[in-house]
Write an enzyme that holds these catalytic residues in place. Sequence first.
Site, PDB file in Angstrom:
ATOM      1  N   ARG A   3       1.461   7.125   0.858  1.00 15.64           N
ATOM      2  CA  ARG A   3       0.369   5.960   0.674  1.00 15.64           C
ATOM      3  C   ARG A   3       1.370   4.771  -0.152  1.00 15.64           C
ATOM      4  O   ARG A   3       2.345   5.154  -0.659  1.00 15.64           O
ATOM      5  CB  ARG A   3      -0.506   6.424  -0.211  1.00 15.64           C
ATOM      6  CG  ARG A   3       0.117   6.868  -1.379  1.00 15.64           C
ATOM      7  CD  ARG A   3      -1.012   8.267  -1.973  1.00 15.64           C
ATOM      8  NE  ARG A   3      -1.490   9.048  -0.754  1.00 15.64           N
ATOM      9  CZ  ARG A   3      -2.702   9.228  -0.685  1.00 15.64           C
ATOM     10  NH1 ARG A   3      -3.547   8.816  -1.812  1.00 15.64           N
ATOM     11  NH2 ARG A   3      -3.381   9.801   0.308  1.00 15.64           N
ATOM     12  N   ARG A  46      -2.558  -1.337   0.661  1.00 11.73           N
ATOM     13  CA  ARG A  46      -3.205  -0.220   1.026  1.00 11.73           C
ATOM     14  C   ARG A  46      -4.108  -0.235   1.935  1.00 11.73           C
ATOM     15  O   ARG A  46      -5.039  -0.926   1.718  1.00 11.73           O
ATOM     16  CB  ARG A  46      -3.665   0.318  -0.329  1.00 11.73           C
ATOM     17  CG  ARG A  46      -4.546   1.670  -0.076  1.00 11.73           C
ATOM     18  CD  ARG A  46      -4.199   2.821  -1.122  1.00 11.73           C
ATOM     19  NE  ARG A  46      -5.276   3.883  -1.004  1.00 11.73           N
ATOM     20  CZ  ARG A  46      -5.154   5.005  -1.813  1.00 11.73           C
ATOM     21  NH1 ARG A  46      -4.660   4.739  -2.791  1.00 11.73           N
ATOM     22  NH2 ARG A  46      -5.903   5.821  -1.480  1.00 11.73           N
ATOM     23  N   ASP A  90      -1.144   4.391  -5.365  1.00 10.87           N
ATOM     24  CA  ASP A  90      -2.095   4.937  -5.813  1.00 10.87           C
ATOM     25  C   ASP A  90      -2.152   4.548  -7.270  1.00 10.87           C
ATOM     26  O   ASP A  90      -1.192   4.694  -8.012  1.00 10.87           O
ATOM     27  CB  ASP A  90      -1.965   6.510  -5.663  1.00 10.87           C
ATOM     28  CG  ASP A  90      -2.951   7.091  -4.850  1.00 10.87           C
ATOM     29  OD1 ASP A  90      -3.805   6.579  -4.253  1.00 10.87           O
ATOM     30  OD2 ASP A  90      -2.828   8.463  -4.362  1.00 10.87           O
ATOM     31  N   ASP A 149      -4.690   5.991 -10.061  1.00  9.52           N
ATOM     32  CA  ASP A 149      -5.819   6.853 -10.623  1.00  9.52           C
ATOM     33  C   ASP A 149      -5.942   6.733 -11.926  1.00  9.52           C
ATOM     34  O   ASP A 149      -4.974   7.088 -12.839  1.00  9.52           O
ATOM     35  CB  ASP A 149      -5.432   8.104  -9.996  1.00  9.52           C
ATOM     36  CG  ASP A 149      -5.249   8.470  -8.820  1.00  9.52           C
ATOM     37  OD1 ASP A 149      -5.941   7.522  -7.931  1.00  9.52           O
ATOM     38  OD2 ASP A 149      -4.631   9.085  -8.287  1.00  9.52           O
TER      39      ASP A 149
HETATM   40  N1  ROI Z   1       2.516  13.921  -3.995  1.00 12.22           N
HETATM   41  C1  ROI Z   1       3.308  13.502  -5.153  1.00 12.22           C
HETATM   42  N2  ROI Z   1       4.452  13.957  -5.503  1.00 12.22           N
HETATM   43  N3  ROI Z   1       2.866  12.384  -5.954  1.00 12.22           N
HETATM   44  C2  ROI Z   1       1.928  11.493  -5.613  1.00 12.22           C
HETATM   45  O1  ROI Z   1       1.576  10.524  -6.560  1.00 12.22           O
HETATM   46  C3  ROI Z   1       0.861  12.093  -4.666  1.00 12.22           C
HETATM   47  N4  ROI Z   1      -0.254  11.720  -4.160  1.00 12.22           N
HETATM   48  C4  ROI Z   1      -1.070  12.072  -3.257  1.00 12.22           C
HETATM   49  C5  ROI Z   1      -1.051  13.348  -2.531  1.00 12.22           C
HETATM   50  C6  ROI Z   1      -0.870  12.918  -1.206  1.00 12.22           C
HETATM   51  C7  ROI Z   1      -2.055  14.359  -2.910  1.00 12.22           C
HETATM   52  N5  ROI Z   1       0.458  13.787  -2.992  1.00 12.22           N
HETATM   53  C8  ROI Z   1       1.480  13.351  -3.831  1.00 12.22           C
HETATM   54  O2  ROI Z   1      -2.381  11.516  -3.110  1.00 12.22           O
END
Ligand code: ROI
Length: 162
Positions: free
Chosen positions: A96, A86, A99, A101
């Site tokens: 990305r 990343r 992520d 989180d």
């Molecule tokens: N949209 C979806 N469907 N899933 C995600 O994990 C995700 N993560 C993000 C953004 C760009 C907001 N959109 C996303 O960071």
Amino acid sequence: MKEKVIAYIGLGSNLSNPRVQVSTAAKEIAKLSVSNAITLSSLYLSKPMGPQDQDDYINAVIAVETSLSALELLDALQAIENAAGRVRKENRWGARILDCDILLYSDDTIENERLTVPHYGMKLREFVLLPLAEIAPNLHLPDGTSINSLASEINGNGIVKL
Ligand code: ROI
């Protein structure tokens, strides 16, 4: 002995073989757990939130029992994101590789320059609420809101459980 808490972590990817990214991250995160008490949701295929000129996402939620502090857990998750390749300065709403989180950390409310828990967007994101409700239907947010009721009221936006 250090206190153990349950943390819920949201995983998302829409680049470089997203299913492999999410599954690999889940295995790495399981190693952070002090016990075998980890639960991984199904994988979900979701429409991008944000600009639509990007691929659909693979999302999942994982629960871990950990003795790491919230900031130690954040460091460990950022190391996993970095190992996946990343690049951190990419645009905020764009595609990305990975992520990871922190959605919830025990029943804590955390607000500092590195971390906001509960995750600020989670009540409005079907790709967080549906996998979370799958593995923890009886869970409540620190403010008392039921995950199950949030999940049953949210627009699924075409999300598919894989
Ligand atoms: N949209 C979806 N469907 N899933 C995600 O994990 C995700 N993560 C993000 C953004 C760009 C907001 N959109 C996303 O960071």
